[in-house]
Write an enzyme that holds these catalytic residues in place. Structure first.
Site, PDB file in Angstrom:
ATOM      1  N   GLN A   1       0.833  -1.203   0.000  1.00 44.54           N
ATOM      2  CA  GLN A   1       0.000   0.000   0.000  1.00 44.54           C
ATOM      3  C   GLN A   1       0.866   1.250   0.000  1.00 44.54           C
ATOM      4  O   GLN A   1       0.589   2.215  -0.722  1.00 44.54           O
ATOM      5  CB  GLN A   1      -0.942  -0.008   1.208  1.00 44.54           C
ATOM      6  N   ASP A  60      -2.258 -11.545   4.485  1.00 46.44           N
ATOM      7  CA  ASP A  60      -3.680 -11.547   4.865  1.00 46.44           C
ATOM      8  C   ASP A  60      -4.191 -12.943   5.216  1.00 46.44           C
ATOM      9  O   ASP A  60      -5.346 -13.100   5.621  1.00 46.44           O
ATOM     10  CB  ASP A  60      -4.531 -10.974   3.723  1.00 46.44           C
ATOM     11  N   ARG A 108      -4.655  -8.578  14.494  1.00 44.37           N
ATOM     12  CA  ARG A 108      -5.006  -9.966  14.146  1.00 44.37           C
ATOM     13  C   ARG A 108      -4.302 -11.003  15.016  1.00 44.37           C
ATOM     14  O   ARG A 108      -4.774 -12.144  15.094  1.00 44.37           O
ATOM     15  CB  ARG A 108      -4.740 -10.224  12.657  1.00 44.37           C
ATOM     16  N   LYS A 149      -3.616  -4.354  11.048  1.00 47.10           N
ATOM     17  CA  LYS A 149      -4.561  -4.630   9.954  1.00 47.10           C
ATOM     18  C   LYS A 149      -5.952  -4.164  10.400  1.00 47.10           C
ATOM     19  O   LYS A 149      -6.075  -3.368  11.314  1.00 47.10           O
ATOM     20  CB  LYS A 149      -4.515  -6.120   9.603  1.00 47.10           C
TER      21      LYS A 149
HETATM   22  C1  S3P Z   1      -2.860  -4.647   0.031  1.00 45.90           C
HETATM   23  C2  S3P Z   1      -1.677  -4.711   0.726  1.00 45.90           C
HETATM   24  C3  S3P Z   1      -1.551  -5.315   2.061  1.00 45.90           C
HETATM   25  C4  S3P Z   1      -2.765  -6.175   2.409  1.00 45.90           C
HETATM   26  C5  S3P Z   1      -4.058  -5.514   2.052  1.00 45.90           C
HETATM   27  C6  S3P Z   1      -4.112  -5.207   0.566  1.00 45.90           C
HETATM   28  C7  S3P Z   1      -2.863  -4.000  -1.282  1.00 45.90           C
HETATM   29  O1  S3P Z   1      -1.456  -4.281   3.015  1.00 45.90           O
HETATM   30  O2  S3P Z   1      -2.755  -6.501   3.780  1.00 45.90           O
HETATM   31  O3  S3P Z   1      -5.154  -6.352   2.374  1.00 45.90           O
HETATM   32  O4  S3P Z   1      -3.860  -4.157  -2.043  1.00 45.90           O
HETATM   33  O5  S3P Z   1      -1.882  -3.344  -1.627  1.00 45.90           O
HETATM   34  P1  S3P Z   1      -0.037  -3.614   3.432  1.00 45.90           P
HETATM   35  O6  S3P Z   1       0.498  -2.935   2.250  1.00 45.90           O
HETATM   36  O7  S3P Z   1      -0.382  -2.620   4.513  1.00 45.90           O
HETATM   37  O8  S3P Z   1       0.796  -4.752   3.912  1.00 45.90           O
END
Ligand code: S3P
Length: 440
Positions: A170, A320, A351, A347
């Site tokens: 993200q 996840d 979790r 998260k």
């Molecule tokens: C996601 C990245 C992950 C994941 C989330 C979706 C994405 O988060 O846990 O459900 O679509 O880029 P992080 O980047 O915070 O690890």
């Protein structure tokens, strides 16, 4: 709140199709919304999180409509031409929508306010605020760096070279999206690989993006002031949704379930590797490519599992999936140890704490550590289930609800979950598919 008691349903058989990948669905709407012209998206996940992204992209000026055949048509506004939203953007439960869209706003001459539910409002945004501030954006957030948050984009923004301090797709994607409308080249150094859907899909939309390697680290460069061309996107099935059925069919005796069209991008396929290491019988059928992503049908047959020490290096590729892996571990023979999972604490819920409490309530033997759980499995014997009058706390977290649903299938007395409503954020067809697989 809608509570529900999940109990044994017998073997899971036949074949099911899980909905489209959540990460890819978000990105398809965002990138199509930035392209000049009309894109079509097939297989989009119609869960609340993705619908929050669609609503925000509309507020930025994109036209988005769902066709009769279930495909989505998007007329983009063009990079650099985002409109200023008239109202605050309600991101609901969705961290991905929030963080990626913050990146988008950061390099446009607009101001946007982001709000969210109680879960999202507790999640850290500093990890995105920091790099986007370096690019020139300014922020007003709570003292703890959480929503509600107001972001004023910079135009022109300043290109940066940024080393990711946390393994987060993200954060990576937020900076890449900001880089799209920034003059020059924005560079990211990624010490630990995370899901690469942004890189793959942006290239498909015509962005100039290079991925290289230096001293074992990934270097991603995006050329700014990009013009994206529209494209047709086919979204593969979500491996993170398939995960619940992979574990359920593995644990329930007599099961033989095929999960169709599951995305198996190597940056997402960690659970498959760990379950196989534990003894699961999962066959990949008809390996192919869908929308630039590797995909296969997965035939899952019941198999006894043995506890393992999970290598922390695999964590980003199954970040996840730990909640449902913990359920698998609770039914395995022997002990499963996990570590290096600090990120699970930020998260949709904490979790590690949520699953330790939920599994303990259902009769499993769990020890919680700072960065992981140790779980002593039953060796295949059903869990006791939640005691009468007690229910597992979902904590506004879809994956806690679905993981404990799977635990309910392999319990004597059933598992009562206090709220199944959050399941709609990512997997609105979950309950129906469970019935379908049990009735086949
Ligand atoms: C996601 C990245 C992950 C994941 C989330 C979706 C994405 O988060 O846990 O459900 O679509 O880029 P992080 O980047 O915070 O690890």
């Amino acid at each position: 709140m809608t509570s529900y008691r999940f109990s044994s349903l017998g073997p899971l058989t036949g074949s099911i199709r899980v909905p489209g990948d959540k990460s890819i669905s978000h990105r398809s709407l965002m990138f199509a919304g930035l392209a000049v012209g009309r894109s079509r998206i097939t297989g989009l996940l119609e869960g609340e999180d993705v619908l929050a992204t669609a609503a925000a992209m509309r507020a930025f000026g994109a036209q988005i409509a769902r066709g009769e055949d279930g495909s989505w048509v998007v007329d983009g506004v063009g990079v650099g031409s985002l409109l200023e939203p008239k109202q605050a953007l309600d991101m609901g439960n969705s961290g991905t929508s929030t963080r990626l869209l913050m990146g988008l706003v950061a390099s446009h001459a607009i101001t946007a306010t982001f709000t969210g539910d109680a879960s999202l409002s507790g999640r850290p945004m500093k990890r995105v605020i920091d790099p986007l501030s370096l690019m020139g954006a300014s922020f007003e957030a709570t003292a703890g760096g959480t929503l509600p948050l107001m972001l004023r984009g910079a135009s022109p923004a300043v290109p940066i070279t940024y080393r990711l301090p946390v393994a987060s797709a993200q954060v990576k994607s937020a900076v890449l999206l900001a880089g799209l409308n920034t003059p020059g080249i924005t560079r990211l150094i990624e010490p630990v690989p995370t899901r690469d859907h942004t890189e793959r899909m942006l290239t498909g939309f015509g962005a100039k993006l290079e991925v290289g390697e230096e001293n074992g680290e990934t270097i991603i460069s995006i050329h700014g002031e990009a013009e994206l061309r529209p494209m047709d996107v086919v979204v593969p099935g979500d491996p993170s949704s398939a995960a619940f059925f992979m574990v359920a069919a593995t644990l329930v005796p007599g099961s033989d379930l095929t999960i169709m069209n599951v995305g198996l991008n190597p940056t997402r396929a960690g659970l498959l590797a760990v379950l196989r290491q534990m003894g699961a019988d999962i066959e990949e059928v008809d390996d192919r490519e869908v929308g630039g992503e590797p995909v296969a049908d997965l035939r899952v047959r019941h198999a006894p599992l043995t506890g393992v020490d999970v290598d922390p290096a695999i964590a980003p590729a199954m970040i996840d999936e730990f909640p449902v892996l913990f359920v698998a571990a609770a039914l395995a023979a022997g002990t499963t140890r996990t570590s290096g999972l600090e990120e699970l604490r930020v998260k949709e819920s904490d979790r590690l704490a949520a699953m330790a409490a939920a599994l303990t309530l259902a009769g499993a033997r769990v020890e919680e550590h700072e960065d992981g759980l140790t779980i002593h499995g039953t060796g295949g014997e059903a869990l006791r289930g939640t005691p009468a009058g007690a229910s597992v706390a979902t904590r506004l977290d879809h994956r806690i609800a679905m993981s404990m649903a799977v635990a309910g299938l392999v319990s004597e007395g059933g598992v009562e979950v206090d709220d199944i409503a959050p399941i709609n954020t990512s997997f609105p067809t979950f309950m129906g598919l469970l019935d379908e697989a049990a009735a086949a």
